[in-house]
Design a protein around this motif. Structure first.
Motif, short mmCIF file in Angstrom:
data_model
loop_
_atom_site.label_atom_id
_atom_site.label_comp_id
_atom_site.label_asym_id
_atom_site.label_seq_id
_atom_site.Cartn_x
_atom_site.Cartn_y
_atom_site.Cartn_z
N TYR A 14 0.83 -1.21 0.00
CA TYR A 14 0.00 0.00 0.00
C TYR A 14 0.86 1.26 0.00
O TYR A 14 0.59 2.21 -0.74
CB TYR A 14 -0.92 -0.01 1.22
CG TYR A 14 -1.77 1.23 1.34
CD1 TYR A 14 -2.87 1.43 0.52
CD2 TYR A 14 -1.46 2.21 2.29
CE1 TYR A 14 -3.64 2.59 0.62
CE2 TYR A 14 -2.22 3.36 2.40
CZ TYR A 14 -3.32 3.54 1.57
OH TYR A 14 -4.08 4.69 1.68
N LEU A 15 1.91 1.27 0.81
CA LEU A 15 2.80 2.43 0.86
C LEU A 15 3.51 2.64 -0.48
O LEU A 15 3.61 3.77 -0.97
CB LEU A 15 3.83 2.27 1.98
CG LEU A 15 3.29 2.30 3.42
CD1 LEU A 15 4.43 2.04 4.40
CD2 LEU A 15 2.60 3.62 3.72
N LEU A 60 3.07 9.34 11.59
CA LEU A 60 2.41 8.13 11.11
C LEU A 60 2.94 6.92 11.86
O LEU A 60 4.15 6.75 12.02
CB LEU A 60 2.66 7.97 9.61
CG LEU A 60 2.15 6.71 8.92
CD1 LEU A 60 0.63 6.65 8.95
CD2 LEU A 60 2.67 6.64 7.48
N GLN A 106 -8.63 0.79 3.47
CA GLN A 106 -8.00 1.60 2.43
C GLN A 106 -7.66 0.78 1.18
O GLN A 106 -7.66 1.32 0.07
CB GLN A 106 -6.70 2.22 2.97
CG GLN A 106 -6.90 3.10 4.20
CD GLN A 106 -7.75 4.32 3.90
OE1 GLN A 106 -7.49 5.05 2.94
NE2 GLN A 106 -8.76 4.54 4.71
N SER A 132 -7.16 2.31 8.03
CA SER A 132 -6.78 3.51 8.77
C SER A 132 -7.62 3.54 10.04
O SER A 132 -8.80 3.17 10.04
CB SER A 132 -7.03 4.78 7.94
OG SER A 132 -8.39 4.89 7.57
N CYS A 145 9.73 5.42 -0.06
CA CYS A 145 8.69 6.35 -0.51
C CYS A 145 8.98 7.79 -0.09
O CYS A 145 8.16 8.68 -0.33
CB CYS A 145 7.33 5.93 0.03
SG CYS A 145 6.70 4.42 -0.74
N GLU A 178 -1.38 9.81 12.51
CA GLU A 178 -2.12 8.92 11.63
C GLU A 178 -1.69 7.48 11.91
O GLU A 178 -0.55 7.22 12.30
CB GLU A 178 -1.84 9.26 10.16
CG GLU A 178 -2.40 10.60 9.72
CD GLU A 178 -2.22 10.81 8.22
OE1 GLU A 178 -2.60 9.90 7.45
OE2 GLU A 178 -1.67 11.85 7.84
N ASN A 211 1.15 4.10 -2.81
CA ASN A 211 0.65 5.41 -2.40
C ASN A 211 1.73 6.16 -1.61
O ASN A 211 1.57 6.42 -0.41
CB ASN A 211 -0.61 5.27 -1.54
CG ASN A 211 -1.73 4.53 -2.26
OD1 ASN A 211 -2.52 5.13 -2.97
ND2 ASN A 211 -1.79 3.22 -2.06
N ARG A 234 1.34 8.91 1.17
CA ARG A 234 0.86 8.65 2.53
C ARG A 234 1.97 8.78 3.57
O ARG A 234 1.69 8.88 4.76
CB ARG A 234 0.22 7.26 2.64
CG ARG A 234 -1.08 7.09 1.91
CD ARG A 234 -2.15 8.09 2.31
NE ARG A 234 -2.49 8.02 3.72
CZ ARG A 234 -3.52 7.35 4.21
NH1 ARG A 234 -4.31 6.68 3.40
NH2 ARG A 234 -3.77 7.36 5.50
N CYS A 235 3.23 8.72 3.12
CA CYS A 235 4.32 8.83 4.09
C CYS A 235 5.45 9.75 3.65
O CYS A 235 6.38 9.98 4.42
CB CYS A 235 4.88 7.45 4.44
SG CYS A 235 5.58 6.57 3.04
N LEU A 249 -1.90 3.45 10.27
CA LEU A 249 -2.25 2.49 9.23
C LEU A 249 -1.97 1.08 9.73
O LEU A 249 -0.90 0.82 10.29
CB LEU A 249 -1.44 2.75 7.96
CG LEU A 249 -1.78 4.02 7.17
CD1 LEU A 249 -0.81 4.20 6.00
CD2 LEU A 249 -3.22 3.98 6.66
#
Length: 262
Positions: free
Chosen positions: A94-95, A181, A234, A257, A124, A211, A98, A101-102, A213
């Protein structure tokens, strides 16, 4: 003759401390080398059989010596750090899919294990990543060694990354500051642990705006816990066949999330 020399108590104390410091540093260095050698000889470098072929990891596989050996012959605690758990695979995938997100964030990978999610966050563009795992491995006869921390460092190196920041203390319940996060892959395998995580994560969100995850393949302890009603899905990923076989037929893994219980 020796009786003529009576050093001051302070001098004796200083000499003893100096000796112990040198001994511990030397022994720790030797034990670190021992653990690295042990990990290298008893794991296999893997990549293509997971949800994240971009990430290379040293893992425990059927090709490894201890895969079929009697459990009592394994000289240390269970090698959770040498398994790429399906929740961690989903979270890392996922990271990578996306990166926003981080990117630029301060990230804590709790229960980091092999370090895959921490590696994904770093790849990322996360500004700062801390890998946390309390693995209680021990170097026989000398010092406690955190095998997970050493395995994570080795996996970072495999992926061309500088050595990570590894924290081996239990951070659950602590006053957590300085993180944007928190990542948790396959951490809801025990009801008591899930309950302690629920309360702590809720405080982190309310007090610091952190946040959260979570990656989980749908284990019973996760699905039936009260925290489940506070999660928003998500993403969901189909697990590769080899991962299904190693995880008792689990077919998919999801990323959630966590929204605070306001």
């Amino acid at each position: 003759m020796l009786g003529l020399f009576r050093p001051h108590k302070y001098d004796v104390s200083r000499l003893v401390k100096t000796f112990l410091s040198a001994f511990i540093q030397t022994s720790s260095s030797q034990s670190d080398e021992y653990v690295r050698k042990f990990i290298s000889e008893n794991t296999e470098i893997c990549g293509g059989q997971s949800l994240t072929p971009e990430i290379r990891l040293r893992l425990f596989t059927p090709s490894c010596r201890f895969w079929r050996e009697r459990p009592e012959l394994w000289p240390f605690d269970d090698p959770y750090w040498a398994i790429y758990w399906p929740g961690g695979q989903a979270l890392s995938r996922y990271l990578l899919d996306n990166p926003g997100r981080c990117r630029g964030m301060r990230v804590l990978d709790l229960g980091s294990g092999c370090g895959a999610s921490a590696i994904a966050a770093k790849l990322c563009g996360a500004a700062h990543v801390v890998a946390n795992d309390t693995d209680p491995g021990i170097y026989p006869g000398l010092f406690w060694m955190n095998f997970a921390a050493i395995a994570i460092c080795m996996n970072y190196e495999l992926n061309g990354l500088k050595s990570p920041v590894c924290v081996t203390d239990n951070m659950i319940g602590s006053e957590l500051k300085g993180f944007d996060l928190i990542l948790l892959g396959d951490m809801f395998y025990d009801e008591a642990l899930a309950t302690s995580l629920h309360g702590w994560l809720d405080r982190c969100i309310k007090i610091h705006g952190t946040e959260v995850l979570i990656g989980d393949p749908g284990r019973t302890q996760f699905q039936e816990h009260s925290i489940r009603r506070l999660l928003q899905q998500q993403a969901q990923f189909e697990l590769p066949e080899s991962v299904r076989e190693e995880n008792y037929g689990l077919t998919c893994s999801s990323v959630w999330s966590f929204c605070s219980d306001l």
